[in-house]
Scaffold this motif. Structure first.
Motif, PDB file in Angstrom:
ATOM      1  N   TRP A  34       0.854  -1.186   0.000  1.00 30.73           N
ATOM      2  CA  TRP A  34       0.000   0.000   0.000  1.00 30.73           C
ATOM      3  C   TRP A  34       0.895   1.243   0.000  1.00 30.73           C
ATOM      4  CZ3 TRP A  34      -5.163   0.383  -0.655  1.00 30.73           C
ATOM      5  CH2 TRP A  34      -5.960  -0.756  -0.423  1.00 30.73           C
ATOM      6  N   TYR A  35       0.522   2.206  -0.842  1.00 33.04           N
ATOM      7  CA  TYR A  35       1.212   3.479  -0.921  1.00 33.04           C
ATOM      8  C   TYR A  35       0.186   4.608  -0.787  1.00 33.04           C
ATOM      9  CZ  TYR A  35       5.547   1.352  -2.571  1.00 33.04           C
ATOM     10  OH  TYR A  35       6.706   0.617  -2.661  1.00 33.04           O
ATOM     11  N   GLN A  36       0.664   5.730  -0.297  1.00 30.35           N
ATOM     12  CA  GLN A  36      -0.150   6.947  -0.223  1.00 30.35           C
ATOM     13  C   GLN A  36       0.480   7.988  -1.142  1.00 30.35           C
ATOM     14  OE1 GLN A  36       0.344   9.639   3.187  1.00 30.35           O
ATOM     15  NE2 GLN A  36      -1.833   9.433   3.586  1.00 30.35           N
ATOM     16  N   GLN A  37      -0.321   8.589  -2.013  1.00 29.51           N
ATOM     17  CA  GLN A  37       0.194   9.607  -2.923  1.00 29.51           C
ATOM     18  C   GLN A  37      -0.592  10.897  -2.745  1.00 29.51           C
ATOM     19  OE1 GLN A  37       0.108   8.746  -7.171  1.00 29.51           O
ATOM     20  NE2 GLN A  37       1.863  10.093  -7.528  1.00 29.51           N
ATOM     21  N   ALA A  38       0.056  11.889  -2.168  1.00 29.85           N
ATOM     22  CA  ALA A  38      -0.554  13.208  -2.047  1.00 29.85           C
ATOM     23  C   ALA A  38      -0.440  13.930  -3.379  1.00 29.85           C
ATOM     24  CB  ALA A  38       0.130  13.998  -0.935  1.00 29.85           C
ATOM     25  N   LEU A  39      -1.270  14.920  -3.578  1.00 27.41           N
ATOM     26  CA  LEU A  39      -1.309  15.651  -4.847  1.00 27.41           C
ATOM     27  C   LEU A  39       0.058  16.257  -5.168  1.00 27.41           C
ATOM     28  CD1 LEU A  39      -3.366  16.414  -7.043  1.00 27.41           C
ATOM     29  CD2 LEU A  39      -3.703  18.587  -5.840  1.00 27.41           C
ATOM     30  N   GLY A  40       0.571  15.957  -6.356  1.00 30.99           N
ATOM     31  CA  GLY A  40       1.827  16.532  -6.805  1.00 30.99           C
ATOM     32  C   GLY A  40       3.072  15.902  -6.220  1.00 30.99           C
ATOM     33  N   GLN A  41       2.900  14.764  -5.553  1.00 31.41           N
ATOM     34  CA  GLN A  41       4.057  14.099  -4.936  1.00 31.41           C
ATOM     35  C   GLN A  41       4.170  12.655  -5.403  1.00 31.41           C
ATOM     36  OE1 GLN A  41       4.231  14.595  -0.683  1.00 31.41           O
ATOM     37  NE2 GLN A  41       3.462  16.689  -0.769  1.00 31.41           N
ATOM     38  N   GLY A  42       5.298  12.064  -5.101  1.00 35.03           N
ATOM     39  CA  GLY A  42       5.490  10.659  -5.411  1.00 35.03           C
ATOM     40  C   GLY A  42       4.803   9.768  -4.390  1.00 35.03           C
TER      41      GLY A  42
ATOM     42  N   ASP B  84       4.220  11.715 -24.799  1.00 37.72           N
ATOM     43  CA  ASP B  84       5.191  11.496 -23.724  1.00 37.72           C
ATOM     44  C   ASP B  84       4.949  12.444 -22.545  1.00 37.72           C
ATOM     45  OD1 ASP B  84       7.844  11.007 -26.152  1.00 37.72           O
ATOM     46  OD2 ASP B  84       6.536   9.511 -25.206  1.00 37.72           O
ATOM     47  N   SER B  85       4.089  13.436 -22.733  1.00 34.54           N
ATOM     48  CA  SER B  85       3.789  14.381 -21.653  1.00 34.54           C
ATOM     49  C   SER B  85       3.110  13.629 -20.506  1.00 34.54           C
ATOM     50  CB  SER B  85       2.877  15.497 -22.151  1.00 34.54           C
ATOM     51  OG  SER B  85       3.532  16.281 -23.134  1.00 34.54           O
ATOM     52  N   ALA B  86       3.701  13.720 -19.319  1.00 37.11           N
ATOM     53  CA  ALA B  86       3.212  12.991 -18.138  1.00 37.11           C
ATOM     54  C   ALA B  86       4.140  13.317 -16.983  1.00 37.11           C
ATOM     55  CB  ALA B  86       3.186  11.491 -18.387  1.00 37.11           C
ATOM     56  N   VAL B  87       3.851  12.713 -15.826  1.00 42.98           N
ATOM     57  CA  VAL B  87       4.783  12.771 -14.693  1.00 42.98           C
ATOM     58  C   VAL B  87       5.562  11.459 -14.661  1.00 42.98           C
ATOM     59  CG1 VAL B  87       5.051  13.052 -12.211  1.00 42.98           C
ATOM     60  CG2 VAL B  87       3.202  14.264 -13.408  1.00 42.98           C
ATOM     61  N   TYR B  88       6.866  11.569 -14.540  1.00 42.82           N
ATOM     62  CA  TYR B  88       7.739  10.402 -14.515  1.00 42.82           C
ATOM     63  C   TYR B  88       8.350  10.274 -13.120  1.00 42.82           C
ATOM     64  CZ  TYR B  88       7.274  10.254 -19.548  1.00 42.82           C
ATOM     65  OH  TYR B  88       6.762  10.170 -20.820  1.00 42.82           O
ATOM     66  N   PHE B  89       8.330   9.062 -12.600  1.00 47.74           N
ATOM     67  CA  PHE B  89       8.905   8.781 -11.285  1.00 47.74           C
ATOM     68  C   PHE B  89      10.011   7.745 -11.421  1.00 47.74           C
ATOM     69  CE2 PHE B  89       6.017  11.020  -8.559  1.00 47.74           C
ATOM     70  CZ  PHE B  89       4.789  10.991  -9.197  1.00 47.74           C
ATOM     71  N   CYS B  90      11.130   8.017 -10.777  1.00 48.98           N
ATOM     72  CA  CYS B  90      12.136   6.981 -10.614  1.00 48.98           C
ATOM     73  C   CYS B  90      11.922   6.319  -9.252  1.00 48.98           C
ATOM     74  CB  CYS B  90      13.554   7.552 -10.695  1.00 48.98           C
ATOM     75  SG  CYS B  90      13.957   8.751  -9.413  1.00 48.98           S
ATOM     76  N   ALA B  91      12.454   5.138  -9.089  1.00 48.58           N
ATOM     77  CA  ALA B  91      12.316   4.428  -7.820  1.00 48.58           C
ATOM     78  C   ALA B  91      13.502   3.503  -7.640  1.00 48.58           C
ATOM     79  CB  ALA B  91      11.009   3.641  -7.772  1.00 48.58           C
ATOM     80  N   ASP B  94      14.799  -2.229  -2.598  1.00 50.23           N
ATOM     81  CA  ASP B  94      15.428  -3.390  -1.984  1.00 50.23           C
ATOM     82  C   ASP B  94      14.356  -4.483  -1.932  1.00 50.23           C
ATOM     83  OD1 ASP B  94      15.579  -1.719   1.267  1.00 50.23           O
ATOM     84  OD2 ASP B  94      13.920  -2.070  -0.092  1.00 50.23           O
ATOM     85  N   TYR B  95      13.278  -4.295  -1.239  1.00 50.41           N
ATOM     86  CA  TYR B  95      12.110  -5.175  -1.413  1.00 50.41           C
ATOM     87  C   TYR B  95      10.850  -4.337  -1.625  1.00 50.41           C
ATOM     88  CZ  TYR B  95      10.772  -4.007   3.351  1.00 50.41           C
ATOM     89  OH  TYR B  95      10.422  -3.328   4.478  1.00 50.41           O
ATOM     90  N   LYS B  96      10.906  -3.064  -1.261  1.00 47.89           N
ATOM     91  CA  LYS B  96       9.796  -2.151  -1.498  1.00 47.89           C
ATOM     92  C   LYS B  96      10.333  -0.980  -2.299  1.00 47.89           C
ATOM     93  CE  LYS B  96      10.720   0.390   2.745  1.00 47.89           C
ATOM     94  NZ  LYS B  96      10.457   0.486   4.184  1.00 47.89           N
ATOM     95  N   LEU B  97       9.466  -0.299  -2.994  1.00 49.98           N
ATOM     96  CA  LEU B  97       9.887   0.834  -3.815  1.00 49.98           C
ATOM     97  C   LEU B  97       9.934   2.128  -3.003  1.00 49.98           C
ATOM     98  CD1 LEU B  97       7.873   0.229  -7.104  1.00 49.98           C
ATOM     99  CD2 LEU B  97      10.334  -0.055  -6.766  1.00 49.98           C
ATOM    100  N   SER B  98      11.025   2.854  -3.166  1.00 50.80           N
ATOM    101  CA  SER B  98      11.114   4.224  -2.672  1.00 50.80           C
ATOM    102  C   SER B  98      11.165   5.128  -3.891  1.00 50.80           C
ATOM    103  CB  SER B  98      12.369   4.419  -1.807  1.00 50.80           C
ATOM    104  OG  SER B  98      12.305   3.601  -0.653  1.00 50.80           O
ATOM    105  N   PHE B  99      10.256   6.086  -3.964  1.00 52.92           N
ATOM    106  CA  PHE B  99      10.079   6.896  -5.161  1.00 52.92           C
ATOM    107  C   PHE B  99      10.755   8.253  -5.034  1.00 52.92           C
ATOM    108  CE2 PHE B  99       7.020   4.772  -7.904  1.00 52.92           C
ATOM    109  CZ  PHE B  99       6.505   3.799  -7.071  1.00 52.92           C
ATOM    110  N   GLY B 100      11.178   8.771  -6.172  1.00 51.22           N
ATOM    111  CA  GLY B 100      11.537  10.170  -6.261  1.00 51.22           C
ATOM    112  C   GLY B 100      10.275  11.022  -6.262  1.00 51.22           C
ATOM    113  N   ALA B 101      10.460  12.338  -6.245  1.00 54.24           N
ATOM    114  CA  ALA B 101       9.325  13.261  -6.137  1.00 54.24           C
ATOM    115  C   ALA B 101       8.608  13.472  -7.461  1.00 54.24           C
ATOM    116  CB  ALA B 101       9.779  14.595  -5.568  1.00 54.24           C
ATOM    117  N   GLY B 102       9.213  13.008  -8.555  1.00 54.66           N
ATOM    118  CA  GLY B 102       8.550  13.104  -9.853  1.00 54.66           C
ATOM    119  C   GLY B 102       9.051  14.247 -10.708  1.00 54.66           C
TER     120      GLY B 102
END
Lengths: 115, 109
Positions: A34-42, B84-91, B94-102
């Motif tokens: 489960w993830y939470q995504q606030a507006l404009g954030q990852g 291609d216009s969109a928000v792109y996230f890197c991540a 290790d076992y769960k994803l940690s995302f960048g801010a986009g």
């Protein structure tokens, strides 16, 4: 199923109300997130299940948040006494096995607005 | 825990030009680095990923590079198109994803 399914897609809750969000992962997928995504954030990690075992709940923001996956398939995220800061998209994701490096597939999310 | 930083936060390119998004991560144990594309109101969709045993991967107009020593990885989109216009996230995983801010990418026609 063909993909990760979440319900409801949209929920408006009055402050103080309890809500329950459901996730149906891809059939046979061991891992559920489960993830939470606030507006404009990852997306921000909330919790992780491997089958029915909740192995990591370090991301749950408070004790008002509770998740379960009793039979190792469907999962429910429950938020008690909702607050305005809980307004966000709640994304469920699943992957085939419990090991790292496996592709993680997301559902469309449940959009929660607390008024 | 893992900390992923992503730059730039917004990127505007002319159609046909290239777009590059860069990410850094903190946990040397991370060994899987996916990139997701998210359109407004939609789910994050995996567009490409790379594992720690390779340095570069390409899929048509999209490529990803990984430098494990420096702990950074990048997404390259060539011959950009309006879709291609969109928000792109890197991540990083290790076992769960940690995302960048986009990164909000806008392709100008």
């Amino acid at each position: 199923g063909a993909g990760v399914s979440q319900s409801p897609r949209y929920k408006v809750a009055k402050r103080g109300q309890d809500v329950a969000l459901r996730c149906d992962p891809i059939s046979g997928h061991v891992s559920l997130f489960w993830y939470q995504q606030a507006l404009g954030q990852g997306p921000e990690f909330l919790t992780y299940f491997q089958n029915e075992a909740q192995l990591d709940k370090s991301g749950l923001p408070s004790d008002r948040f509770f998740a379960e996956r009793p039979e190792g398939s469907v999962s429910t995220l429950k938020i008690q006494r909702t607050q305005q800061e809980d307004s966000a998209v709640y994304l469920c994701a699943s992957s085939l096995t419990g090991g790292d490096g496996n592709t993680i597939y997301f559902g469309e999310g449940s959009w929660l607005t607390v008024v | 825990g893992e900390n992923v930083e992503q730059h730039p936060s917004t990127l505007s390119v002319q159609e046909g030009d290239s777009a590059v998004i860069k990410c850094t991560y903190s946990d040397s144990a991370s060994n899987y680095f996916p990139w997701y594309k998210q359109e407004l109101g939609k789910r994050p969709q995996l567009i490409i990923d790379i594992r720690s045993n390779v340095g570069e991967k390409k899929d048509q107009r999209i490529a990803v590079t990984l430098n494990k020593t420096a702990k950074h990885f990048s997404l390259h989109i060539t011959e950009t198109q309006p879709e291609d216009s969109a928000v792109y996230f890197c991540a990083a995983n290790d076992y769960k994803l940690s995302f960048g801010a986009g990164t909000t990418v806008t392709v100008r026609a």
